[in-house]
Enzyme design. Structure first.
Site, PDB file in Angstrom:
ATOM      1  N   LYS A 111       0.823  -1.210   0.000  1.00  0.00           N
ATOM      2  CA  LYS A 111       0.000   0.000   0.000  1.00  0.00           C
ATOM      3  C   LYS A 111       0.854   1.254   0.000  1.00  0.00           C
ATOM      4  O   LYS A 111       0.519   2.241  -0.651  1.00  0.00           O
ATOM      5  CB  LYS A 111      -0.959   0.010   1.193  1.00  0.00           C
ATOM      6  N   LYS A 191      -3.270  -9.729  -8.138  1.00  0.00           N
ATOM      7  CA  LYS A 191      -4.624 -10.067  -7.674  1.00  0.00           C
ATOM      8  C   LYS A 191      -5.586  -8.935  -8.036  1.00  0.00           C
ATOM      9  O   LYS A 191      -5.173  -7.765  -8.121  1.00  0.00           O
ATOM     10  CB  LYS A 191      -4.610 -10.365  -6.180  1.00  0.00           C
ATOM     11  N   LYS A 194      -9.194  -3.118  -6.081  1.00  0.00           N
ATOM     12  CA  LYS A 194      -9.827  -1.840  -6.391  1.00  0.00           C
ATOM     13  C   LYS A 194      -8.775  -0.797  -6.763  1.00  0.00           C
ATOM     14  O   LYS A 194      -9.020   0.096  -7.546  1.00  0.00           O
ATOM     15  CB  LYS A 194     -10.598  -1.338  -5.170  1.00  0.00           C
TER      16      LYS A 194
HETATM   17  P1  TYM Z   1     -10.871  -5.334   1.231  1.00  0.00           P
HETATM   18  O1  TYM Z   1     -11.874  -4.253   1.302  1.00  0.00           O
HETATM   19  O2  TYM Z   1      -9.604  -5.068   0.478  1.00  0.00           O
HETATM   20  O3  TYM Z   1     -11.494  -6.639   0.631  1.00  0.00           O
HETATM   21  C1  TYM Z   1     -12.706  -7.185   1.141  1.00  0.00           C
HETATM   22  C2  TYM Z   1     -12.647  -8.697   1.100  1.00  0.00           C
HETATM   23  O4  TYM Z   1     -12.439  -9.158  -0.234  1.00  0.00           O
HETATM   24  C3  TYM Z   1     -11.320 -10.042  -0.271  1.00  0.00           C
HETATM   25  N1  TYM Z   1     -10.624  -9.869  -1.558  1.00  0.00           N
HETATM   26  C4  TYM Z   1     -10.306 -10.865  -2.383  1.00  0.00           C
HETATM   27  N2  TYM Z   1     -10.507 -12.190  -2.319  1.00  0.00           N
HETATM   28  C5  TYM Z   1     -10.052 -12.947  -3.351  1.00  0.00           C
HETATM   29  N3  TYM Z   1      -9.412 -12.421  -4.441  1.00  0.00           N
HETATM   30  C6  TYM Z   1      -9.191 -11.097  -4.544  1.00  0.00           C
HETATM   31  N4  TYM Z   1      -8.584 -10.606  -5.613  1.00  0.00           N
HETATM   32  C7  TYM Z   1      -9.645 -10.251  -3.489  1.00  0.00           C
HETATM   33  N5  TYM Z   1      -9.594  -8.920  -3.266  1.00  0.00           N
HETATM   34  C8  TYM Z   1     -10.199  -8.704  -2.076  1.00  0.00           C
HETATM   35  C9  TYM Z   1     -10.438  -9.604   0.884  1.00  0.00           C
HETATM   36  O5  TYM Z   1      -9.566 -10.638   1.290  1.00  0.00           O
HETATM   37  C10 TYM Z   1     -11.482  -9.272   1.931  1.00  0.00           C
HETATM   38  O6  TYM Z   1     -11.918 -10.445   2.586  1.00  0.00           O
HETATM   39  N6  TYM Z   1      -8.656  -5.076   5.722  1.00  0.00           N
HETATM   40  C11 TYM Z   1      -9.770  -5.638   4.989  1.00  0.00           C
HETATM   41  C12 TYM Z   1     -11.118  -5.246   5.546  1.00  0.00           C
HETATM   42  C13 TYM Z   1     -11.334  -5.486   6.992  1.00  0.00           C
HETATM   43  C14 TYM Z   1     -11.631  -6.720   7.617  1.00  0.00           C
HETATM   44  C15 TYM Z   1     -11.802  -6.423   8.983  1.00  0.00           C
HETATM   45  C16 TYM Z   1     -11.779  -8.021   7.142  1.00  0.00           C
HETATM   46  C17 TYM Z   1     -11.291  -4.535   7.967  1.00  0.00           C
HETATM   47  N7  TYM Z   1     -11.589  -5.093   9.146  1.00  0.00           N
HETATM   48  C18 TYM Z   1     -12.100  -7.417   9.943  1.00  0.00           C
HETATM   49  C19 TYM Z   1     -12.094  -9.017   8.096  1.00  0.00           C
HETATM   50  C20 TYM Z   1     -12.243  -8.710   9.433  1.00  0.00           C
HETATM   51  C21 TYM Z   1      -9.697  -5.153   3.556  1.00  0.00           C
HETATM   52  O7  TYM Z   1      -9.061  -4.177   3.236  1.00  0.00           O
HETATM   53  O8  TYM Z   1     -10.505  -5.847   2.693  1.00  0.00           O
END
Ligand code: TYM
Length: 333
Positions: A111, A191, A194
């Site tokens: 990041k 991967k 966004k």
């Molecule tokens: P975020 O917003 O980047 O993504 C949300 C969820 O989508 C999954 N994900 C993917 N899975 C498979 N392939 C991909 N290319 C892919 N891109 C995203 C992420 O693994 C996630 O499950 N830090 C976290 C959000 C968060 C969170 C939490 C998650 C904040 N607090 C507490 C679990 C528990 C994040 O940035 O996810």
């Protein structure tokens, strides 16, 4: 009842990586567990979003979660900043987290590479807030994609440290992986994300998706239709694995190897199968957008339930660490 908790950032639009890697499991787990699902707007602040865009993204992501099948009568769906205890617990846990542990986080390195002009402290301490999100609900199951596993390991270590220092208080969370923990982007190399502009959006129309798929990487060695392809190294074929029935996949596999099926036709088949999933989600999202008041009600009810559950944990935690009188029967002086 065992609890599950997860979160999604309101940054940009949801994509099929979010859907396959996380949301599919959210929908399944809400049947079995007491579920807390959260739109993590405090996390999104690490990217310093435009305030108007942030407010809009919170609503759009909430709509995407609901349209994907999360049922607000079963799961508690809420916005992170509506529950102030997240920030309070994050501070408490930050005082228990060694800098060395945060230094190992690969997402921080990724990041900060993406936003070299804004490497803020929040970006570094982000996994602590994520730990607080989970621990606040005493959640034991956390459905996430593979990119979040390192953060979950840190959360587990933090829980162990808390319990060691203050006595057994918090349960250790476990990752729940979906069948697609790492969905690759249109470039076939990184991967889907966004921030990388390589995504297939959950709300895109069939035409928009097909347009994007036209430029998607396939087997790099297959230059002409008459060249035989190798589905094992083709990203488009990997996506077929998530959206295409087994019999059609076997036909595609054979057609690609024999050069009977060209990449363009293979992509059209994928676009049609994707639409089977995305079409109904898009329609449900359109209905939800027409009822903004309903969305407000769902989020207000979710926040009230989440605050109540969070406060129970906080009372326990404050007592354990000496910020309040210890809870009766806690064994603490
Ligand atoms: P975020 O917003 O980047 O993504 C949300 C969820 O989508 C999954 N994900 C993917 N899975 C498979 N392939 C991909 N290319 C892919 N891109 C995203 C992420 O693994 C996630 O499950 N830090 C976290 C959000 C968060 C969170 C939490 C998650 C904040 N607090 C507490 C679990 C528990 C994040 O940035 O996810």
């Amino acid at each position: 009842m065992v609890r599950t908790m997860s979160g999604i950032q309101p940054t940009g639009n949801l994509h099929i990586g979010n859907y396959l890697g996380a949301l599919v499991n959210w929908v399944a787990l809400q049947q079995q567990y007491e579920a807390f699902f959260c739109v993590v707007d405090l996390h999104a602040l690490t990217q310093r979003p435009d305030p108007v865009a942030l407010r809009r993204a919170v609503r759009e992501v909430t709509i995407g979660i609901l349209a994907s099948g999360v049922d607000p009568d079963r799961a508690t769906l809420f916005v992170q900043s509506h529950v102030p205890q997240h920030a309070e617990l994050a501070w408490i846990l930050s005082c228990l987290t060694p800098l060395g542990d945060l230094n190992r986080m690969t997402q921080f390195k990724d990041k900060s590479g993406n936003q070299p002009e804004n490497i803020n402290a929040g970006l570094f301490t982000y996994p602590i807030l994520q730990t607080a999100d989970i621990v606040l609900y005493r959640a034991e199951r956390v459905p996430v994609g593979e990119d979040q596993e390192q953060h979950l390991e840190l959360a587990r270590e933090t829980v162990r440290r808390f319990n060691h220092v203050y006595g057994d208080t918090l349960p250790e969370p476990q990752v729940v992986k979906s069948h697609a923990p790492r969905v690759m982007g249109l470039d076939g190399e990184t991967k889907m994300s966004k921030s990388r502009n390589n995504e297939i959006g959950l709300f895109e129309t069939a035409e928009e998706t097909l347009q994007k798929l036209r430029g998607a990487k396939t087997d790099p060695a297959r230059l002409r239709r008459s060249d035989p392809g190798n589905p094992e190294v083709c990203n488009v074929f990997a996506w077929h694995g998530f959206f295409t029935p087994a019999a059609q996949r076997a036909e595609i596999d054979a057609g690609c190897r024999s050069a009977g099926l060209g990449c363009v036709d293979c992509k059209k088949m994928l676009a049609a199968n994707l639409e089977q999933v995305k079409g109904p989600i898009r329609e449900r999202a359109a209905v939800l957008r027409e009822h903004p008041q309903r969305l407000d009600e769902i989020l207000a009810a979710g926040a009230a339930k989440a605050r109540a559950a969070a406060e129970v944990t906080m009372e326990l935690v404050r007592g354990r660490i000496g910020l309040r009188a210890a809870a009766a029967g806690s064994g603490q002086p």
